[in-house]
Design an enzyme around this catalytic site. Sequence first.
Site, PDB file in Angstrom:
ATOM      1  N   SER A 151       0.831  -1.196   0.000  1.00  0.00           N
ATOM      2  CA  SER A 151       0.000   0.000   0.000  1.00  0.00           C
ATOM      3  C   SER A 151       0.872   1.256   0.000  1.00  0.00           C
ATOM      4  CB  SER A 151      -0.956  -0.041   1.195  1.00  0.00           C
ATOM      5  OG  SER A 151      -1.955   0.946   1.081  1.00  0.00           O
ATOM      6  N   GLU A 246      -9.139  -3.749  -7.055  1.00  0.00           N
ATOM      7  CA  GLU A 246      -8.674  -2.556  -6.339  1.00  0.00           C
ATOM      8  C   GLU A 246      -8.802  -1.281  -7.162  1.00  0.00           C
ATOM      9  OE1 GLU A 246      -5.065  -2.668  -4.042  1.00  0.00           O
ATOM     10  OE2 GLU A 246      -4.711  -4.728  -4.659  1.00  0.00           O
ATOM     11  N   HIS A 276      -7.472  -5.092  -1.637  1.00  0.00           N
ATOM     12  CA  HIS A 276      -6.256  -4.404  -1.237  1.00  0.00           C
ATOM     13  C   HIS A 276      -5.463  -5.195  -0.189  1.00  0.00           C
ATOM     14  CE1 HIS A 276      -3.804  -0.812  -1.053  1.00  0.00           C
ATOM     15  NE2 HIS A 276      -3.927  -0.745   0.261  1.00  0.00           N
TER      16      HIS A 276
END
Length: 302
Positions: A151, A246, A276
């Site tokens: 991320s 995503e 995610h």
Amino acid sequence: MNKTVQSIQGKILKNLVADITSMHVVGKKIKSGEYRKNPIEPAWKCPKGFLVEKISMEHFDMEYLCPEDADNKRVVLQLHGGGYIGPMKNIYRNFAVMYSKAAKGANVLTIDYRVAPEYTYPAALEDAIRAYEWLLEKGYMAEQIIVVGDSAGGGLALALSLYLRDNNKPLPKGIITMSAWADLTCEGESYTSQYKLDPLFGNTKDSMIFNSAYIGEHDPRHPYLSPVFGEFYEFPPILMQVGSSEMLLSDTLEVARKIKEEGGKVRLRVYEGMFHVFQMSMNLIPESRLAWKEIRQFFKTI
């Protein structure tokens, strides 16, 4: 680019994530990142066969995980996710153990870098640079370092490598990203196409994705903030994993495209139907098991 087929278990877990984030109060706090800001967790227990050392730097803390029988020839620098607003959590301590095992006994340095809103760009990048320098000062060669991140941490891993290259610093041996957040403008194609499909951040603009406190007063198109706008010549070999559902899908696809166009070595895997950082499910679903197997294979090739 390699794609997978969604498993039944993966579909069930994806639907469960969507159900939880659709709940009015709980879902809003997950999407906004409120739950990430001050996580309440039990004390983490270092597993048998490992030692962990806590290291205090001038602006941040680090944790240095070492297998008791490590040969110390390789080290993983882990940059955690959390939208640049959440501190390091126990899941990343578990990730450190998994990365160590995947790399056949490598040490793992995980940094608890400064986060927004108290610390905006370039605080997290400065801390990542300092951690990388610490490894070099400790005696590691750049070719012994692998930088990993998920991320925001994935975006930070890319930004760190861009910075090192731009400043004629030695580059790491390789990079691994999971669902890299590499476009803080949120203007990539998938922020629209996957808006209704993303089970974690979709269906709202009231989220930490669309309202990043880390940007501060800076231009979100700066490559050290949004690496999708960078140039990727002379880049280290990289493994990039992302889920097809995503909103951040195009972040990974665009970076991978640029690296490939520059003749770089990139292994891109899109996991069908996945959300995610689905790798946090560890061994719960086939997709996560395959992702960690792929990571083990990547370590063998670099």
